[in-house]
Design an enzyme around this catalytic site. Structure first.
Site, short mmCIF file in Angstrom:
data_model
loop_
_atom_site.label_atom_id
_atom_site.label_comp_id
_atom_site.label_asym_id
_atom_site.label_seq_id
_atom_site.Cartn_x
_atom_site.Cartn_y
_atom_site.Cartn_z
N GLY A 143 0.75 -1.24 0.16
CA GLY A 143 -0.01 -0.13 -0.14
C GLY A 143 0.70 1.21 -0.03
CB CYS A 144 0.53 4.32 2.01
SG CYS A 144 -1.48 5.06 1.47
CB ALA A 145 4.68 1.09 3.12
N GLY A 146 4.60 1.29 -0.14
CA GLY A 146 5.22 0.64 -1.15
C GLY A 146 6.33 1.32 -1.92
CG LEU A 345 3.83 5.61 8.59
CD1 LEU A 345 3.00 6.27 9.55
CD2 LEU A 345 5.06 4.74 8.88
#
Length: 359
Positions: A143-146, A345
């Site tokens: 997700g957003c951490a990718g 994160l």
């Protein structure tokens, strides 16, 4: 140490103003929420002005099954990915001269908003003349951490293979996951925040022959962290109709309590403190997330200005967003010797940090 030499971004073709998203959401949800006008304030509070998506707005007024959504994901991910890769290899204003696809040794593909086997980078390799022995490393589910994690894994690859040139391609088409018949508040919040975006970065080992024409960020160190038993903080609930967003309202408070010690320990391990960080390359998960970053790390709001502007102009594109932020910093040409901190994160609940230094 490996360096980030080029970053490109691509905006899908359909730009929507935040007020257009409000009007569509009001039309779809007003009969199910008695307090719809109060709930719609989340669109105004998010400090997002516009976003780009891969389908016209009227597409979202109708029902679509998982197959249709995923077929569109594959088609657009390949098409947009090709353009982002080509732009990154051109390295406009970053590389001294373009590099050839045959000079790329590995491709890390990052995504969480659709599925494809063969994976997207394999399909792209049939359209761009990469070598047939180019390593493929698809990474799904961060997700957003990718985006940050992709740079970290490319950094580690280049430590092992110092002559390597590695692409990190991040594609998210979050809009295709929108569920018009999901009346949860998570879906409403997701509709107010998420958008589509594509970014590609070139990471090169210390013995790479690729040349640049200005200072670029060297990756000094990276770290990852998982919060145990936190699967319900964010992610997907996979149903027959597709991917339904899980988005906990506790995310800002979790960041405030959890992120500070994580960052301070990382900096201390590398002989630094927060005063040494000139550039905070933060994934802008939302307005409240940026405020939580500032509170957790003791940063003035000026430190998140670039991230805030990317959010305002693009919404939260999940994994590519931090690469949009990084590109903006690289274009501003920081001073040689400046330190930067990348932070993102994502589901897990997890965090990824990278320490950068411009050289």
């Amino acid at each position: 140490m490996p360096k980030i030499l080029s970053v490109s971004t691509f905006k899908p073709p359909h730009e929507i103003k935040q007020q257009q998203a409000v009007e569509l959401t009001r039309a779809l949800f007003s009969e199910k929420f008695t307090d719809i006008e109060r709930l719609l304030k989340v669109f105004d509070n998010g400090d997002i002005q516009k976003r780009n998506i891969c389908m016209p707005l009227e597409w979202f007024e109708k029902e679509h099954d998982f197959k249709e959504r995923n077929d569109l994901y594959i088609d657009h991910a390949v098409s947009y990915g090709v353009q982002a890769v080509q732009s990154c290899l051109e390295g406009d204003n970053m590389l001294s001269m373009p590099i050839k696809p045959s000079e790329v040794d590995a491709i890390f593909f990052i995504s969480s908003s659709g599925i494809s086997t063969p994976s997207i980078e394999a399909r792209i390799m049939n359209l761009i003349p990469f070598r047939d022995d180019t390593k493929r490393v698809p990474i799904w589910g961060l997700g957003c951490a990718g985006g940050a994690a992709g740079i970290s894994r490319a950094y580690e690859y280049c430590l092992a293979y110092p002559k390597a040139n590695v692409l990190v391609l991040s594609v998210e088409l979050c809009s295709l996951t929108f569920q018009k018949d999901d009346y949860s508040k998570s879906n409403l919040i997701g509709a107010s925040l998420f958008s589509d975006g594509v970014a590609c970065a070139l990471v090169a080992g210390r013995e790479s022959t690729v040349k640049v024409n200005k200072p670029m960020p060297k990756v000094i160190a990276t770290t990852s962290k998982l919060m145990p038993n936190s699967e319900g903080v964010m992610g997907w609930d996979v149903q027959n109709s597709g991917l339904h967003v899980i988005f906990s309202k506790s995310i800002p408070s979790i960041i405030t309590k959890w992120l500070g010690p994580f960052v301070h320990e990382f900096l201390s391990t590398n002989g630094l403190n927060k005063e040494d960080i000139a550039h905070f390359v933060a994934h802008p998960g939302g307005k409240k997330v940026l405020e939580a970053y500032e509170k957790a790390l003791g940063f003035e709001s000026v430190k998140t200005d670039v991230s805030r502007n990317i959010l305002r102009e693009n919404g939260n594109m999940s994994s590519p967003t931090i690469l949009y932020v990084l590109q903006r910093f690289m274009e501003s040409e920081p001073e040689v010797g400046d330190y930067g901190l990348m932070a993102a994160l994502g589901p897990g609940f997890c965090g990824e940090l990278l320490l950068l230094k411009w050289e």
